[in-house]
Design a protein around this motif. Sequence first.
Motif, PDB file in Angstrom:
ATOM      1  N   LEU A  36      -4.945  19.847   0.678  1.00 24.11           N
ATOM      2  CA  LEU A  36      -4.614  18.821   1.677  1.00 24.11           C
ATOM      3  C   LEU A  36      -4.215  19.462   3.004  1.00 24.11           C
ATOM      4  O   LEU A  36      -4.655  19.037   4.076  1.00 24.11           O
ATOM      5  CB  LEU A  36      -3.486  17.932   1.154  1.00 24.11           C
TER       6      LEU A  36
ATOM      7  N   GLY B  14     -14.901   5.111  -6.007  1.00 22.93           N
ATOM      8  CA  GLY B  14     -13.689   4.401  -5.561  1.00 22.93           C
ATOM      9  C   GLY B  14     -12.478   4.814  -6.375  1.00 22.93           C
ATOM     10  O   GLY B  14     -11.378   4.970  -5.828  1.00 22.93           O
ATOM     11  N   PHE B  15     -12.679   5.030  -7.672  1.00 25.21           N
ATOM     12  CA  PHE B  15     -11.564   5.491  -8.505  1.00 25.21           C
ATOM     13  C   PHE B  15     -11.066   6.861  -8.043  1.00 25.21           C
ATOM     14  O   PHE B  15      -9.852   7.106  -7.960  1.00 25.21           O
ATOM     15  CB  PHE B  15     -11.975   5.520  -9.986  1.00 25.21           C
TER      16      PHE B  15
ATOM     17  N   ASP C  74     -11.346   8.058  -5.028  1.00 17.49           N
ATOM     18  CA  ASP C  74     -10.649   7.833  -3.756  1.00 17.49           C
ATOM     19  C   ASP C  74      -9.217   7.373  -4.023  1.00 17.49           C
ATOM     20  O   ASP C  74      -8.284   7.790  -3.344  1.00 17.49           O
ATOM     21  CB  ASP C  74     -11.391   6.785  -2.914  1.00 17.49           C
ATOM     22  N   MET C  75      -9.050   6.503  -5.013  1.00 14.47           N
ATOM     23  CA  MET C  75      -7.709   6.046  -5.381  1.00 14.47           C
ATOM     24  C   MET C  75      -6.857   7.222  -5.857  1.00 14.47           C
ATOM     25  O   MET C  75      -5.680   7.358  -5.475  1.00 14.47           O
ATOM     26  CB  MET C  75      -7.794   4.995  -6.482  1.00 14.47           C
TER      27      MET C  75
ATOM     28  N   ARG D  33      -7.124  10.290  -4.984  1.00 16.71           N
ATOM     29  CA  ARG D  33      -6.790  11.080  -3.797  1.00 16.71           C
ATOM     30  C   ARG D  33      -5.648  10.412  -3.025  1.00 16.71           C
ATOM     31  O   ARG D  33      -4.715  11.076  -2.567  1.00 16.71           O
ATOM     32  CB  ARG D  33      -8.024  11.225  -2.896  1.00 16.71           C
ATOM     33  N   GLY D  34      -5.711   9.075  -2.911  1.00 18.58           N
ATOM     34  CA  GLY D  34      -4.650   8.330  -2.234  1.00 18.58           C
ATOM     35  C   GLY D  34      -3.331   8.431  -2.979  1.00 18.58           C
ATOM     36  O   GLY D  34      -2.265   8.529  -2.363  1.00 18.58           O
ATOM     37  N   LEU D  35      -3.391   8.428  -4.302  1.00 19.82           N
ATOM     38  CA  LEU D  35      -2.173   8.587  -5.114  1.00 19.82           C
ATOM     39  C   LEU D  35      -1.593   9.990  -4.923  1.00 19.82           C
ATOM     40  O   LEU D  35      -0.378  10.169  -4.876  1.00 19.82           O
ATOM     41  CB  LEU D  35      -2.481   8.325  -6.594  1.00 19.82           C
TER      42      LEU D  35
ATOM     43  N   LEU E  14      -1.866  11.772  -2.191  1.00 20.38           N
ATOM     44  CA  LEU E  14      -1.269  11.750  -0.847  1.00 20.38           C
ATOM     45  C   LEU E  14       0.090  11.045  -0.865  1.00 20.38           C
ATOM     46  O   LEU E  14       1.037  11.477  -0.201  1.00 20.38           O
ATOM     47  CB  LEU E  14      -2.245  11.050   0.106  1.00 20.38           C
ATOM     48  N   ALA E  15       0.201   9.972  -1.643  1.00 16.56           N
ATOM     49  CA  ALA E  15       1.458   9.220  -1.729  1.00 16.56           C
ATOM     50  C   ALA E  15       2.561  10.040  -2.386  1.00 16.56           C
ATOM     51  O   ALA E  15       3.740   9.710  -2.271  1.00 16.56           O
ATOM     52  CB  ALA E  15       1.247   7.922  -2.498  1.00 16.56           C
TER      53      ALA E  15
ATOM     54  N   ILE F  95       3.117  13.278  -1.761  1.00 20.28           N
ATOM     55  CA  ILE F  95       3.403  14.461  -0.941  1.00 20.28           C
ATOM     56  C   ILE F  95       4.840  14.471  -0.431  1.00 20.28           C
ATOM     57  O   ILE F  95       5.507  15.503  -0.450  1.00 20.28           O
ATOM     58  CB  ILE F  95       2.381  14.538   0.234  1.00 20.28           C
TER      59      ILE F  95
ATOM     60  N   TRP G 179       2.789  13.094   8.132  1.00 23.18           N
ATOM     61  CA  TRP G 179       3.081  13.024   6.705  1.00 23.18           C
ATOM     62  C   TRP G 179       3.001  14.424   6.083  1.00 23.18           C
ATOM     63  O   TRP G 179       3.894  14.867   5.356  1.00 23.18           O
ATOM     64  CB  TRP G 179       2.053  12.088   6.061  1.00 23.18           C
TER      65      TRP G 179
ATOM     66  N   ASP H  44      -3.815   2.366  -2.399  1.00 21.89           N
ATOM     67  CA  ASP H  44      -3.959   3.811  -2.630  1.00 21.89           C
ATOM     68  C   ASP H  44      -5.409   4.232  -2.401  1.00 21.89           C
ATOM     69  O   ASP H  44      -5.682   5.288  -1.826  1.00 21.89           O
ATOM     70  CB  ASP H  44      -3.507   4.178  -4.053  1.00 21.89           C
ATOM     71  N   MET H  45      -6.349   3.397  -2.861  1.00 21.16           N
ATOM     72  CA  MET H  45      -7.763   3.687  -2.645  1.00 21.16           C
ATOM     73  C   MET H  45      -8.090   3.703  -1.149  1.00 21.16           C
ATOM     74  O   MET H  45      -8.802   4.593  -0.668  1.00 21.16           O
ATOM     75  CB  MET H  45      -8.630   2.643  -3.350  1.00 21.16           C
TER      76      MET H  45
ATOM     77  N   ARG I  87      -6.078   4.429   1.257  1.00 14.10           N
ATOM     78  CA  ARG I  87      -5.499   5.655   1.803  1.00 14.10           C
ATOM     79  C   ARG I  87      -6.405   6.852   1.489  1.00 14.10           C
ATOM     80  O   ARG I  87      -6.643   7.705   2.339  1.00 14.10           O
ATOM     81  CB  ARG I  87      -4.095   5.870   1.224  1.00 14.10           C
ATOM     82  N   GLY I  88      -6.925   6.884   0.256  1.00 20.41           N
ATOM     83  CA  GLY I  88      -7.832   7.959  -0.138  1.00 20.41           C
ATOM     84  C   GLY I  88      -9.128   7.920   0.650  1.00 20.41           C
ATOM     85  O   GLY I  88      -9.675   8.962   1.022  1.00 20.41           O
TER      86      GLY I  88
ATOM     87  N   VAL J  92     -18.641   1.859  -1.391  1.00 20.04           N
ATOM     88  CA  VAL J  92     -17.473   1.831  -2.289  1.00 20.04           C
ATOM     89  C   VAL J  92     -16.677   0.543  -2.064  1.00 20.04           C
ATOM     90  O   VAL J  92     -16.262  -0.123  -3.017  1.00 20.04           O
ATOM     91  CB  VAL J  92     -16.574   3.077  -2.066  1.00 20.04           C
TER      92      VAL J  92
ATOM     93  N   TRP K 183     -15.821  -2.288  -4.858  1.00 18.35           N
ATOM     94  CA  TRP K 183     -14.433  -2.479  -5.281  1.00 18.35           C
ATOM     95  C   TRP K 183     -13.850  -3.802  -4.796  1.00 18.35           C
ATOM     96  O   TRP K 183     -12.894  -4.311  -5.395  1.00 18.35           O
ATOM     97  CB  TRP K 183     -13.565  -1.279  -4.885  1.00 18.35           C
TER      98      TRP K 183
END
Lengths: 217, 217
Positions: free
Chosen positions: A127, A177-178, A180-181, A183-185, A187-188, A190, B130, B180-181, B183-184, B201, B205
């Motif tokens: 990241l 998409g999963f 991507d989620m 990856r977002g999780l 980031l959350a 961090i 962040w 979260d997705m 954000r990713g 995507v 989704w």
Amino acid sequence: MTPPRTPPRTALRDPKQDRSRATRRRLLEAAVACLAEHGWTRSTVAVVAERAGVSRGAAQHHFPTREDLFTAAVEHVATERSAALRALHVRERQERERAEERGGAEVVGLVGVLVDLYTGTLFRAALQLWVVASYEEQLGARVAALEARIGRETHRMAVELLGADENVPGVRESVQGFLDMARGLGLANILTDDRARRDRVVAQWARILDDALRAPH
Amino acid sequence: MTPPRTPPRTALRDPKQDRSRATRRRLLEAAVACLAEHGWTRSTVAVVAERAGVSRGAAQHHFPTREDLFTAAVEHVATERSAALRALHVRERQERERAEERGGAEVVGLVGVLVDLYTGTLFRAALQLWVVASYEEQLGARVAALEARIGRETHRMAVELLGADENVPGVRESVQGFLDMARGLGLANILTDDRARRDRVVAQWARILDDALRAPH
């Protein structure tokens, strides 16, 4: 079983080369740990060399510039992530063969394991590099190419692990998409320990993903 | 309707104060743009002052330290994002009232609009902060508190926009996972233009999310 092969003459171990490889590896691992913990600004070649227990001269022999060191460290991150994913895949396949069948509970477990790949040191380091590469032009092209390669490999692994059939319309995008989620999780996670919330989200979305893969749109 | 109130004596406009507020705002917006484009390392107070067309002395009068400037800039990012979300909410509610009914196509549109919030300058700036806040301790506590506030507000907005009923078990986590997705997807857009993949995507989704919100698990 095939018998073990005798090593070819050129593969005879050279202690000096071994030491050089070990030094290189220590530098790469120190660079990844530094990036994850202290970010790009504080991760200089000198700081990494000290952490690795290597002289600055030796570090500069292996990596003439800071960009060389951290580009190689990205490669290292990519290889480590790849190896972790492959090991995961083999374990999962063995477990599947033992269980002889896949069920919803298995997808829930797999989703959790895949999401966990985005919450460790390797993701933190990647990241930092990703974000720095967005404005450091020289780093940008190299990191973009690497990330594309890692992205393709991660996607391929996720498809195999989840037993998804990409010939069915929509399944490819469901898996993307999963990830991507995931990856977002990552980031959350961090700034604060997000595990409790993440576990609830993963439980819910594993059920949703399982449905989406079984009865595609 | 209540009649407009006459402004209290202290609210009479002071041209000097107006200029000071305008300078402050220019500095904050320049700080956000700098962060998004050049990252933390290159975003010094001097660089931001020059971009804002403000003397370094004036910049230091408003923000004595670099941390002060960028913490205030995070506040600014948060306020801007909030205003954008509120404006979106009002527009969507008006459109919903005109259409008198919600349908799957509307959720698809809303999902796209919510994801777009994570692909602009504000997200890029917030991402830089962040990531830096993850190892800059002083910045860390302030940014974590702000991000928690933004996170709660974004979630509340998404629930309202999507017309989700959080009393139904699983719905809260469905909306969280979707954000979260988003954000990713924002993160995936940092190094390369990811629009074509993202659109596919999002289309897939949005359908899955619409099902999940209508027939919760």
